[in-house]
Write an enzyme that holds these catalytic residues in place. Structure first.
Site, PDB file in Angstrom:
ATOM      1  N   LYS A  41       0.979  -1.179  -0.052  1.00 39.75           N
ATOM      2  CA  LYS A  41       0.111   0.047   0.025  1.00 39.75           C
ATOM      3  C   LYS A  41       0.892   1.256  -0.191  1.00 39.75           C
ATOM      4  CE  LYS A  41      -2.242  -1.146   4.044  1.00 39.75           C
ATOM      5  NZ  LYS A  41      -1.453  -2.303   4.160  1.00 39.75           N
ATOM      6  N   ARG A  96      -9.121   0.857   9.317  1.00 48.16           N
ATOM      7  CA  ARG A  96      -8.900  -0.501   9.843  1.00 48.16           C
ATOM      8  C   ARG A  96      -9.991  -1.246  10.362  1.00 48.16           C
ATOM      9  NH1 ARG A  96      -2.806   0.361   9.123  1.00 48.16           N
ATOM     10  NH2 ARG A  96      -1.813  -1.723   9.493  1.00 48.16           N
ATOM     11  N   ARG A 156      11.973  -6.926   4.907  1.00 52.87           N
ATOM     12  CA  ARG A 156      11.990  -5.686   4.307  1.00 52.87           C
ATOM     13  C   ARG A 156      12.798  -4.659   5.296  1.00 52.87           C
ATOM     14  NH1 ARG A 156       5.644  -2.872   4.489  1.00 52.87           N
ATOM     15  NH2 ARG A 156       5.868  -3.474   6.898  1.00 52.87           N
ATOM     16  N   ARG A 177      11.563  -1.722  10.559  1.00 52.48           N
ATOM     17  CA  ARG A 177      10.499  -1.495  11.326  1.00 52.48           C
ATOM     18  C   ARG A 177      10.543  -2.299  12.625  1.00 52.48           C
ATOM     19  NH1 ARG A 177       4.922  -0.243   8.482  1.00 52.48           N
ATOM     20  NH2 ARG A 177       4.286  -1.334  10.424  1.00 52.48           N
ATOM     21  N   ARG A 214      -0.380  -8.847  13.649  1.00 47.29           N
ATOM     22  CA  ARG A 214      -0.780  -7.799  12.751  1.00 47.29           C
ATOM     23  C   ARG A 214      -1.690  -8.368  11.781  1.00 47.29           C
ATOM     24  NH1 ARG A 214       4.666  -5.651  10.964  1.00 47.29           N
ATOM     25  NH2 ARG A 214       3.505  -4.302   9.411  1.00 47.29           N
TER      26      ARG A 214
HETATM   27  P1  AMP Z   1       1.309   0.370   9.191  1.00 41.62           P
HETATM   28  O1  AMP Z   1       2.511   0.899   8.875  1.00 41.62           O
HETATM   29  O2  AMP Z   1      -0.034   0.625   8.314  1.00 41.62           O
HETATM   30  O3  AMP Z   1       1.668  -1.254   8.946  1.00 41.62           O
HETATM   31  O4  AMP Z   1       0.918   0.383  10.669  1.00 41.62           O
HETATM   32  C1  AMP Z   1       1.697  -0.051  11.666  1.00 41.62           C
HETATM   33  C2  AMP Z   1       0.932  -0.317  13.091  1.00 41.62           C
HETATM   34  O5  AMP Z   1       0.133   1.191  13.400  1.00 41.62           O
HETATM   35  C3  AMP Z   1      -0.316  -1.050  13.010  1.00 41.62           C
HETATM   36  O6  AMP Z   1       0.165  -2.393  13.199  1.00 41.62           O
HETATM   37  C4  AMP Z   1      -1.158  -0.682  14.141  1.00 41.62           C
HETATM   38  O7  AMP Z   1      -0.560  -0.987  15.346  1.00 41.62           O
HETATM   39  C5  AMP Z   1      -1.032   0.991  14.079  1.00 41.62           C
HETATM   40  N1  AMP Z   1      -2.028   1.553  13.131  1.00 41.62           N
HETATM   41  C6  AMP Z   1      -1.856   2.105  11.882  1.00 41.62           C
HETATM   42  N2  AMP Z   1      -3.017   2.398  11.211  1.00 41.62           N
HETATM   43  C7  AMP Z   1      -3.854   2.299  12.119  1.00 41.62           C
HETATM   44  C8  AMP Z   1      -5.520   2.328  12.119  1.00 41.62           C
HETATM   45  N3  AMP Z   1      -5.843   2.808  11.054  1.00 41.62           N
HETATM   46  N4  AMP Z   1      -5.923   1.887  13.163  1.00 41.62           N
HETATM   47  C9  AMP Z   1      -5.334   1.431  14.302  1.00 41.62           C
HETATM   48  N5  AMP Z   1      -4.105   1.254  14.280  1.00 41.62           N
HETATM   49  C10 AMP Z   1      -3.368   1.446  13.365  1.00 41.62           C
END
Ligand code: AMP
Length: 213
Positions: free
Chosen positions: A13, A87, A126, A160, A171
């Protein structure tokens, strides 16, 4: 044009959102990036979210909706790309309301489909450039041997904290339990377009361009 990129962690994404930013002057709204910034800034909110993120769980709807609300009130340029938001169904309902308040609407939801084995491979291999966010993969696109990011020349290669197998399992579980129902939700609203997220970045990009026509 306002669009959502929907898909599990590692679907690509962020990578695709960045190409849309470059080509269509759109604004990428990644709640993951916003939360990582909050975490690094050491604020109270940052401390709360750091532990939740490290476990691979979702941060509360209230926090992420608040972050998105702030951004929607700013400059809209060529429109918004929601990356990693919504989400949950509550976030999806909140987004519809926030867009309406701004006199905006959602044009499309692009679901990026990638099988689970590929996700695990992508995420555990990654790394990203800490400066420009360019994404690398130990097997398919390793960090350049001269030690410099191919896009911005930075030497700041980062991994990360939540890109490890335990957090990733959690996740994925969060994705299937709380986020995947959004596929049906947007399908029923007539807004869903699904693309194959496997394959070369340019091929996926072409599929997204088709889906947005
Ligand atoms: P991402 O970078 O999108 O993979 O997000 C990393 C982490 O941030 C996720 O595993 C969640 O802990 C938190 N996170 C990101 N976006 C959301 C969201 N829309 N709602 C809840 N937690 C989020």
């Amino acid at each position: 044009m306002n669009i959502i990129l929907l898909g599990p962690p590692g679907a690509g994404k962020g990578t695709q959102a960045r190409t849309l930013v470059d080509e269509r002057n759109m604004i990428q709204l990644s709640t993951g990036d916003m939360l990582r910034e909050a975490k690094d800034s050491g604020t109270e909110m940052g401390k709360v979210v750091a532990e939740v993120m490290a476990r691979g769980e979702l941060v509360t709807d209230e926090i992420v909706i608040g972050l998105i609300r702030e951004k929607l009130e700013g400059d809209k340029q060529g429109g918004f790309i929601f990356d990693g938001f919504p989400r949950t169904l509550a976030q999806a309902d909140a987004l519809a309301e926030l867009l309406e308040e701004q006199g905006e609407s959602l044009d499309a939801v692009v679901e990026m489909r990638v099988d689970d084995d590929a996700l695990v491979q992508r995420i555990t291999a990654r790394s990203t450039c800490g400066n420009c966010g360019e994404v690398y993969n130990d097997q398919t696109k390793p960090w350049p041997t001269d030690g410099k990011c191919s896009k911005c020349d930075s030497t700041d290669v980062t991994r990360r904290a939540d890109d490890n197998e335990d957090s990733l399992k959690q996740r994925l579980m969060e994705y299937y339990k709380k986020t995947s129902p959004l596929i049906g939700y947007y399908y029923a609203k007539g807004q869903l377009r699904s693309v194959n997220g496997l394959g070369e970045i340019d091929d996926v990009k072409a599929s997204i361009t088709d889906a947005l026509k």
